[in-house]
Structure formats: structure tokens, C-alpha cells
Motif scaffolding. Structure first.
Motif, short mmCIF file in Angstrom:
data_model
loop_
_atom_site.label_atom_id
_atom_site.label_comp_id
_atom_site.label_asym_id
_atom_site.label_seq_id
_atom_site.Cartn_x
_atom_site.Cartn_y
_atom_site.Cartn_z
N THR A 66 0.97 -1.16 -0.05
CA THR A 66 -0.03 -0.15 -0.10
C THR A 66 0.93 1.20 0.03
N ILE A 67 2.32 1.24 0.55
CA ILE A 67 2.94 2.15 0.48
C ILE A 67 3.46 2.35 -0.91
N SER A 68 3.87 1.40 -1.78
CA SER A 68 3.98 1.38 -3.13
C SER A 68 2.70 2.11 -3.97
N ALA A 69 1.68 1.64 -3.46
CA ALA A 69 0.66 1.90 -4.18
C ALA A 69 0.56 3.87 -4.24
N TYR A 70 0.66 4.23 -2.85
CA TYR A 70 0.62 5.64 -2.78
C TYR A 70 1.82 6.23 -3.53
N ALA A 71 2.98 5.63 -3.62
CA ALA A 71 4.05 6.34 -4.32
C ALA A 71 3.71 6.38 -5.93
N LEU A 72 3.05 5.24 -6.20
CA LEU A 72 2.96 5.21 -7.57
C LEU A 72 1.88 6.38 -8.19
N GLY A 73 0.65 6.36 -7.19
CA GLY A 73 -0.05 7.41 -7.41
C GLY A 73 0.34 8.88 -7.63
N GLY A 104 -9.62 9.97 -1.22
CA GLY A 104 -8.57 8.92 -1.24
C GLY A 104 -8.26 8.50 0.22
N ASN A 105 -8.14 9.29 1.13
CA ASN A 105 -7.84 9.03 2.39
C ASN A 105 -9.27 8.27 3.32
N LEU A 110 -11.96 3.50 5.29
CA LEU A 110 -13.04 2.66 5.04
C LEU A 110 -12.84 1.32 4.61
N ALA A 111 -11.78 1.18 3.80
CA ALA A 111 -11.35 0.07 3.00
C ALA A 111 -11.20 -1.42 4.12
N LEU A 116 -8.99 -3.05 -1.89
CA LEU A 116 -9.60 -1.55 -1.73
C LEU A 116 -8.64 -0.58 -1.16
N LEU A 117 -7.95 -1.19 0.05
CA LEU A 117 -6.93 -0.10 0.41
C LEU A 117 -5.83 0.05 -0.35
N THR A 118 -5.47 -0.89 -1.04
CA THR A 118 -4.32 -0.37 -2.17
C THR A 118 -4.90 0.60 -3.38
N ALA A 119 -6.15 0.31 -3.84
CA ALA A 119 -6.76 1.34 -4.73
C ALA A 119 -6.90 2.74 -3.91
#
Length: 162
Positions: A66-73, A104-105, A110-111, A116-119
Motif C-alpha cells: 500500500t506504500i508502493s501504491a501511494y508512491a505510484l499515485g 482517497g484517505n 473505510l477499506a 480496496l486499501l491499495t486502490a
């Protein structure tokens, strides 16, 4: 004319100046606060990985994605928003970026599962880079002549405060 032959000029309007200074200070404080919010969102996940993993029923390494997903965003969002939002007024852009950030937050909070959390984390990262770019431009516009570097540094203060 004054006593010694000098011309008496009216005093500069101090009320208008102090009112403008207060508005600039408030605007810069809002930009710093936005930076703090973004910084906290970026950094706090690392410290909460065990709790996040437990909450979504996965392993700590998997939750780390999920940290990587944020960085990708962040990586995808900054150039995309720069291209698509180039004609949007800056104030409108900043508000839209913060709305996207909050959505997003909220979705992250709520995920109920890993996907869902990763997205949601990806979505929360999208406005990150664009916010700091637009906020820096706004800070330069708000600053007195010769003080733009200081204004930008104040905006960037949000990251170390986070």
C-alpha cells in the motif's frame, strides 16, 4: 508644505497593507497545513504496517504494497494533473486536489480489504506532487518581490512538520 519647505506626502495606507499581509499569511498557512496532511498520509503508513496488516487480514510485507501504491499515485498523478489541469485556475486546482486527497484517505480508512486499501492509497497519492507544484507557484505569486524563495520554503515546511 511643511515648515522647512518639504512636501508633506500622505502616509501609506497601513490598514490595507496589514489586511493584505494577513490574507497572505493565512493563505501560506493553509498551504503549509495541506503539506502537513499530505506528509502525514505519506509517512504514517510505515509505522502502522502491523496494524494495517491485521486490519485487512494480510501479512506485513503485503500491507507494505500500500506504500508502493501511494508512491505510484504520486508518480502518475503529478504529470497527468499538470497536463490535464494546466488551464484550471490555481485556487480551483488546489481545492480539487485537496478534495481528491480527502476522498482517497476516507476510502483508505473505510477499506475492508487489501484490494480496496491499495486502490484507495493509489488514489490518495495522485494529488501529492501536483499539490506541491501548484502550492509553490501560488506561494511565489503571493510573496513580496525578492521573497519568493522564502514563501516556497514555508510551503515545503509541511513535509518536515509531518
Amino acid at each position: 508644505m511643511g515648515e522647512n519647505g518639504s512636501v508633506n506626502l500622505p502616509s501609506p495606507p497601513t490598514v490595507a497593507r496589514s489586511s493584505t499581509d494577513a490574507r497572505v499569511g493565512t493563505a501560506l498557512a493553509a498551504l503549509v497545513l495541506g503539506g502537513v496532511g499530505i506528509g502525514v498520509t505519506e509517512f504514517v503508513t510505515m509505522g502502522l504496517l502491523p496494524e494495517i496488516a491485521g486490519g485487512i487480514g494480510t501479512t506485513i510485507p503485503q500491507a507494505g504494497h500500500t506504500i508502493s501504491a501511494y508512491a505510484l499515485g504520486v508518480v502518475v498523478g503529478a504529470p497527468t494533473i499538470a497536463v490535464l489541469g494546466s488551464r484550471v485556475p490555481r485556487r480551483t486546482m488546489l481545492v480539487a486536489l485537496m478534495v481528491l486527497f480527502v476522498v482517497g484517505n476516507a476510502a483508505s480508512a473505510l477499506a475492508g480489504g487489501y484490494g480496496l486499501l491499495t486502490a484507495a492509497r493509489l488514489l490518495a497519492g495522485v494529488p501529492h506532487g501536483a499539490f506541491f507544484a501548484v502550492a509553490s507557484i501560488v506561494a511565489v505569486d503571493l510573496a513580496e518581490r525578492g521573497r519568493s524563495g522564502r514563501a516556497v520554503s514555508q510551503v515545503m515546511l509541511g513535509i518536515p512538520l509531518a
